[in-house]
Write a protein that holds these residues in place. Structure first.
Motif, short mmCIF file in Angstrom:
data_model
loop_
_atom_site.label_atom_id
_atom_site.label_comp_id
_atom_site.label_asym_id
_atom_site.label_seq_id
_atom_site.Cartn_x
_atom_site.Cartn_y
_atom_site.Cartn_z
N ILE A 31 40.01 46.69 30.24
CA ILE A 31 40.01 45.41 30.62
C ILE A 31 39.55 45.12 31.94
O ILE A 31 39.13 46.05 32.54
N VAL A 32 39.09 43.83 32.13
CA VAL A 32 38.46 43.39 33.26
C VAL A 32 39.43 42.00 33.78
O VAL A 32 39.45 41.10 32.87
N TRP A 33 40.16 42.14 34.87
CA TRP A 33 41.09 41.21 35.37
C TRP A 33 40.34 39.93 35.90
O TRP A 33 39.19 40.20 36.68
N ASP A 34 40.76 38.94 35.76
CA ASP A 34 40.61 37.65 36.50
C ASP A 34 40.99 37.84 38.03
O ASP A 34 42.01 38.28 38.26
N GLY A 35 40.41 37.08 38.72
CA GLY A 35 40.96 37.24 40.40
C GLY A 35 40.21 38.24 41.03
O GLY A 35 39.56 39.09 40.70
N LEU A 36 39.97 37.83 42.52
CA LEU A 36 38.98 38.54 43.31
C LEU A 36 40.07 38.99 44.46
O LEU A 36 41.00 38.53 44.94
N VAL A 37 39.41 40.24 44.82
CA VAL A 37 40.43 40.91 46.01
C VAL A 37 39.16 41.42 47.12
O VAL A 37 38.32 42.02 46.66
N PRO A 38 39.61 41.17 48.27
CA PRO A 38 38.63 41.80 49.36
C PRO A 38 38.38 43.45 49.22
O PRO A 38 39.47 43.91 49.25
N ALA A 39 37.26 43.71 49.28
CA ALA A 39 37.19 45.12 49.08
C ALA A 39 37.76 45.91 50.14
O ALA A 39 38.36 47.06 49.90
N ASP A 40 38.00 45.69 51.53
CA ASP A 40 38.63 46.13 52.48
C ASP A 40 40.20 46.29 52.28
O ASP A 40 40.80 47.32 52.37
N ARG A 41 40.80 45.42 51.54
CA ARG A 41 42.24 45.73 51.00
C ARG A 41 42.22 46.60 49.89
O ARG A 41 43.22 47.36 49.95
#
Length: 119
Positions: A31-41
């Motif tokens: 699976i590849v999820w929608d949505g983005l998360v900052p790399a540092d988090r």
């Protein structure tokens, strides 16, 4: 995203990418999820997971290297993907660029097997 497209993003970013690609090609679910998360988090989250897995003695692949790559990517927005191997107890997490066209890092962790129930 197709299985072949996903497999094509798994290069040599970390030592977990080859086993992840093999698991995908062997029929693992992904699976590849929608949505983005900052790399540092993500770096902070996976640094915590590194400490926990080390404390438990749980096998991992390239988790420390992945934390380093995520830390270096700073605020870059990333998309997450996952592969669950069909024939082994491994789960792989993939960290992709915002458009899901290139991989930044990959790590694997051995899933715990549930205890057998005896009657």
């Amino acid at each position: 995203m197709t299985r072949d497209e996903f497999a094509g993003m798994l290069g040599e970013q970390t030592t977990a990418c080859g086993p992840a690609r093999d698991a995908l090609i062997a029929g693992g679910t992904f699976i590849v999820w929608d949505g983005l998360v900052p790399a540092d988090r993500l770096a902070h989250t996976y640094w915590t997971r590194l400490r926990i897995t080390q404390k438990r003695g749980q096998p991992t692949l390239a988790l420390a290297a992945t934390v380093g790559l995520l830390s270096h990517a700073a605020q870059e927005p990333l998309r997450l993907g996952r592969i669950d191997a069909a024939d082994t107890p491994w789960t792989f997490m993939l960290f992709l660029n915002a458009t899901a066209t290139a991989g930044l890092a990959c790590t694997g962790v051995a899933r715990s097997q549930p205890p057998e129930v005896t009657t």
